[in-house]
Motif scaffolding. Structure first.
Motif, mmCIF file in Angstrom:
data_model
loop_
_atom_site.group_PDB
_atom_site.id
_atom_site.type_symbol
_atom_site.label_atom_id
_atom_site.label_comp_id
_atom_site.label_asym_id
_atom_site.label_seq_id
_atom_site.Cartn_x
_atom_site.Cartn_y
_atom_site.Cartn_z
ATOM 1 N N PRO A 179 2.927 6.029 2.892
ATOM 2 C CA PRO A 179 4.096 5.678 2.113
ATOM 3 C C PRO A 179 3.926 6.206 0.689
ATOM 4 C CG PRO A 179 3.127 3.712 3.139
ATOM 5 C CD PRO A 179 2.174 4.846 3.345
ATOM 6 N N MET A 180 5.020 6.633 0.084
ATOM 7 C CA MET A 180 4.975 7.141 -1.283
ATOM 8 C C MET A 180 6.085 6.455 -2.068
ATOM 9 S SD MET A 180 5.266 11.145 -2.536
ATOM 10 C CE MET A 180 3.774 11.760 -1.775
ATOM 11 N N PHE A 181 5.769 6.019 -3.274
ATOM 12 C CA PHE A 181 6.763 5.420 -4.161
ATOM 13 C C PHE A 181 6.896 6.334 -5.369
ATOM 14 C CE2 PHE A 181 4.334 1.701 -2.333
ATOM 15 C CZ PHE A 181 5.183 1.548 -1.246
ATOM 16 N N VAL A 182 8.049 7.025 -5.467
ATOM 17 C CA VAL A 182 8.247 8.049 -6.491
ATOM 18 C C VAL A 182 9.065 7.471 -7.643
ATOM 19 C CG1 VAL A 182 9.178 10.337 -6.986
ATOM 20 C CG2 VAL A 182 8.211 9.848 -4.721
ATOM 21 N N VAL A 183 8.530 7.587 -8.837
ATOM 22 C CA VAL A 183 9.222 7.167 -10.059
ATOM 23 C C VAL A 183 9.278 8.385 -10.980
ATOM 24 C CG1 VAL A 183 9.122 5.606 -12.066
ATOM 25 C CG2 VAL A 183 8.385 4.794 -9.802
ATOM 26 N N SER A 184 10.388 8.556 -11.701
ATOM 27 C CA SER A 184 10.449 9.669 -12.658
ATOM 28 C C SER A 184 10.744 9.155 -14.062
ATOM 29 C CB SER A 184 11.505 10.701 -12.242
ATOM 30 O OG SER A 184 12.789 10.123 -12.239
ATOM 31 N N TYR A 185 10.145 9.832 -15.028
ATOM 32 C CA TYR A 185 10.410 9.573 -16.454
ATOM 33 C C TYR A 185 10.811 10.918 -17.038
ATOM 34 C CZ TYR A 185 9.746 8.024 -21.283
ATOM 35 O OH TYR A 185 9.937 7.694 -22.621
ATOM 36 N N PRO B 150 0.830 -1.198 0.000
ATOM 37 C CA PRO B 150 0.000 0.000 0.000
ATOM 38 C C PRO B 150 0.866 1.250 0.000
ATOM 39 C CG PRO B 150 -0.067 -1.073 2.160
ATOM 40 C CD PRO B 150 0.740 -1.970 1.259
ATOM 41 N N GLY B 151 0.401 2.274 -0.681
ATOM 42 C CA GLY B 151 1.135 3.543 -0.724
ATOM 43 C C GLY B 151 0.722 4.353 -1.931
ATOM 44 N N LEU B 152 1.133 5.622 -1.943
ATOM 45 C CA LEU B 152 0.830 6.510 -3.065
ATOM 46 C C LEU B 152 1.893 6.314 -4.134
ATOM 47 C CD1 LEU B 152 0.108 9.852 -1.127
ATOM 48 C CD2 LEU B 152 -1.513 8.043 -1.754
ATOM 49 N N ARG B 153 1.467 5.923 -5.318
ATOM 50 C CA ARG B 153 2.394 5.745 -6.440
ATOM 51 C C ARG B 153 2.376 7.019 -7.275
ATOM 52 N NH1 ARG B 153 0.990 1.346 -4.238
ATOM 53 N NH2 ARG B 153 2.204 -0.579 -4.478
ATOM 54 N N VAL B 154 3.539 7.653 -7.371
ATOM 55 C CA VAL B 154 3.645 8.963 -8.003
ATOM 56 C C VAL B 154 4.637 8.880 -9.159
ATOM 57 C CG1 VAL B 154 4.459 11.330 -7.671
ATOM 58 C CG2 VAL B 154 3.087 10.220 -5.892
ATOM 59 N N LEU B 155 4.223 9.364 -10.320
ATOM 60 C CA LEU B 155 5.103 9.417 -11.489
ATOM 61 C C LEU B 155 5.354 10.871 -11.858
ATOM 62 C CD1 LEU B 155 6.599 8.021 -13.852
ATOM 63 C CD2 LEU B 155 4.406 8.007 -15.092
ATOM 64 N N LEU B 156 6.640 11.267 -11.902
ATOM 65 C CA LEU B 156 7.029 12.616 -12.308
ATOM 66 C C LEU B 156 7.500 12.562 -13.758
ATOM 67 C CD1 LEU B 156 9.206 13.680 -9.206
ATOM 68 C CD2 LEU B 156 6.725 13.879 -9.499
ATOM 69 N N VAL B 157 6.868 13.347 -14.624
ATOM 70 C CA VAL B 157 7.187 13.343 -16.052
ATOM 71 C C VAL B 157 7.708 14.725 -16.432
ATOM 72 C CG1 VAL B 157 6.252 13.053 -18.390
ATOM 73 C CG2 VAL B 157 5.384 11.631 -16.506
ATOM 74 N N GLY B 158 8.921 14.804 -16.956
ATOM 75 C CA GLY B 158 9.461 16.114 -17.316
ATOM 76 C C GLY B 158 10.859 16.002 -17.888
ATOM 77 N N ASN B 159 11.668 17.041 -17.635
ATOM 78 C CA ASN B 159 13.019 17.081 -18.194
ATOM 79 C C ASN B 159 14.024 17.439 -17.099
ATOM 80 O OD1 ASN B 159 12.855 19.944 -17.964
ATOM 81 N ND2 ASN B 159 11.982 20.098 -20.009
ATOM 82 N N PHE C 102 14.596 20.067 -15.532
ATOM 83 C CA PHE C 102 14.057 20.853 -14.414
ATOM 84 C C PHE C 102 13.527 19.907 -13.324
ATOM 85 C CE2 PHE C 102 13.248 25.563 -15.378
ATOM 86 C CZ PHE C 102 14.397 25.663 -16.135
ATOM 87 N N THR C 103 13.170 18.683 -13.711
ATOM 88 C CA THR C 103 12.739 17.671 -12.743
ATOM 89 C C THR C 103 13.915 16.877 -12.193
ATOM 90 O OG1 THR C 103 10.474 17.478 -13.581
ATOM 91 C CG2 THR C 103 11.389 15.528 -12.512
ATOM 92 N N TYR C 104 14.835 16.412 -13.056
ATOM 93 C CA TYR C 104 15.854 15.487 -12.542
ATOM 94 C C TYR C 104 17.078 16.158 -11.935
ATOM 95 C CZ TYR C 104 18.558 15.714 -17.032
ATOM 96 O OH TYR C 104 19.283 16.108 -18.120
ATOM 97 N N TYR C 105 17.291 17.463 -12.178
ATOM 98 C CA TYR C 105 18.478 18.129 -11.610
ATOM 99 C C TYR C 105 18.527 17.938 -10.095
ATOM 100 C CZ TYR C 105 21.549 20.925 -14.617
ATOM 101 O OH TYR C 105 22.540 21.326 -15.473
ATOM 102 N N ASN C 106 19.744 17.706 -9.585
ATOM 103 C CA ASN C 106 19.989 17.564 -8.142
ATOM 104 C C ASN C 106 19.219 16.406 -7.510
ATOM 105 O OD1 ASN C 106 21.583 20.088 -8.010
ATOM 106 N ND2 ASN C 106 19.600 21.055 -8.422
ATOM 107 N N GLY C 107 18.735 15.475 -8.338
ATOM 108 C CA GLY C 107 17.991 14.342 -7.777
ATOM 109 C C GLY C 107 16.698 14.752 -7.101
ATOM 110 N N MET C 108 15.968 15.718 -7.690
ATOM 111 C CA MET C 108 14.725 16.190 -7.057
ATOM 112 C C MET C 108 13.730 15.063 -6.764
ATOM 113 S SD MET C 108 11.352 17.181 -7.285
ATOM 114 C CE MET C 108 10.924 17.412 -9.023
ATOM 115 N N PRO C 109 13.534 14.071 -7.679
ATOM 116 C CA PRO C 109 12.598 12.991 -7.337
ATOM 117 C C PRO C 109 13.016 12.225 -6.080
ATOM 118 C CG PRO C 109 12.998 13.031 -9.710
ATOM 119 C CD PRO C 109 13.991 13.976 -9.104
ATOM 120 N N GLU C 110 14.348 12.058 -5.897
ATOM 121 C CA GLU C 110 14.837 11.399 -4.674
ATOM 122 C C GLU C 110 14.587 12.273 -3.453
ATOM 123 O OE1 GLU C 110 16.580 9.467 -8.127
ATOM 124 O OE2 GLU C 110 16.542 11.570 -7.576
ATOM 125 N N MET C 111 14.633 13.595 -3.631
ATOM 126 C CA MET C 111 14.300 14.497 -2.521
ATOM 127 C C MET C 111 12.834 14.341 -2.122
ATOM 128 S SD MET C 111 16.230 18.067 -3.468
ATOM 129 C CE MET C 111 18.034 18.240 -3.442
#
Length: 248
Positions: free
Chosen positions: A56-62, A23-32, A34-43
């Motif tokens: 709980p949140m499970f963050v995935v980025s594309y 169980p948890g919130l599944r979140v997908l970040l889609v961008g360029n 501006f999203t991946y710099y400095n590991g923002m999804p990991e932040m």
């Protein structure tokens, strides 16, 4: 550095957890970048993991360097990723100039592709969230002679507000949090190079996204993203203030 040299779309984050039955919130970040710099999804993941009693949140980025929503909407890998998991929220970040350009460009280059992505996201029961980005430090002078940060930020806000209304989707007010932080602390610099975020800029972005996606106040979260705790607290407070103002 290496992060700027990424080519082709990158999928990263808690993909195995997102695919699991946990169980948890599944979140997908889609961008360029501006999203991946400095590991923002990991932040964002760090903020969620640090918050006691939060879901709980499970963050995935594309992400793909320089990508527009038009380019991203044509990528089969992304279409598959949206369809194959039970996402709670999919965050769309348009290329940083697009929503500050004139309305005819918005109608032609952003709106149809955002609508396409939105329909795919909603077909599977997920929610679309738009990430309002920030103006460049000197504005977008190649396109708008004499431009300024404040003027570009205002156009971005109008563009994201219009897109949010068109899609009936919430806007995460990252750009507004940036302008609030810059107004609150004159001399503050959230940019790495006049466009991309520095570590503090990415941390502030993550705090806004956490507040919107988890629906929780990030103030007091022990995760500081490598910033000192008093600065981290400042950005947490700014993020919550910007999100609350947007809900009013």
């Amino acid at each position: 550095g290496l992060v700027g040299a990424l080519t082709g779309p990158q999928i990263s984050g808690e993909l195995a957890q997102a695919r699991s039955a946990r169980p948890g919130l599944r979140v997908l970040l889609v961008g360029n970048s501006f999203t991946y710099y400095n590991g923002m999804p990991e932040m964002l993941q760090g903020l969620a993991d640090g918050r006691r009693g939060g879901p709980p949140m499970f963050v995935v980025s594309y992400t793909e360097s320089g990508a527009t929503l038009e380019q991203l909407s044509a990528q089969r890998r992304l279409t598959r990723l949206i369809g194959e998991l039970r996402w709670r929220s999919v965050v769309l970040q348009e290329q940083s100039q697009m929503l500050s350009l004139p309305p005819q460009d918005y109608q032609r280059f952003t709106l149809p592709y955002a609508q396409l992505l939105n329909s795919r996201i909603r077909a599977d029961g997920a929610h679309t969230v738009l990430e309002m980005t920030w103006g460049y430090q000197q504005g977008d002078r190649p396109n708008v002679p004499g431009d300024t940060y404040g003027a570009m930020q205002e156009r971005l806000q109008q563009g994201y507000d219009a897109l949010g209304q068109a899609l009936n989707a919430p806007v995460a007010p990252v750009g507004l949090a940036w302008s609030e932080a810059l107004a609150d602390r004159p001399g503050l610099d959230l940019w790495a190079d006049g466009r991309h975020p520095d570590r503090a800029g990415s941390y502030l972005t993550a705090c806004v996204l956490y507040a919107v996606l988890a629906g929780r106040d990030p103030v007091g979260d022990p995760y500081t993203g490598g910033l000192d705790s008093s600065n981290a607290r400042f950005y947490q407070q700014i993020a919550w203030s910007a999100v609350r103002a947007g809900r009013g």
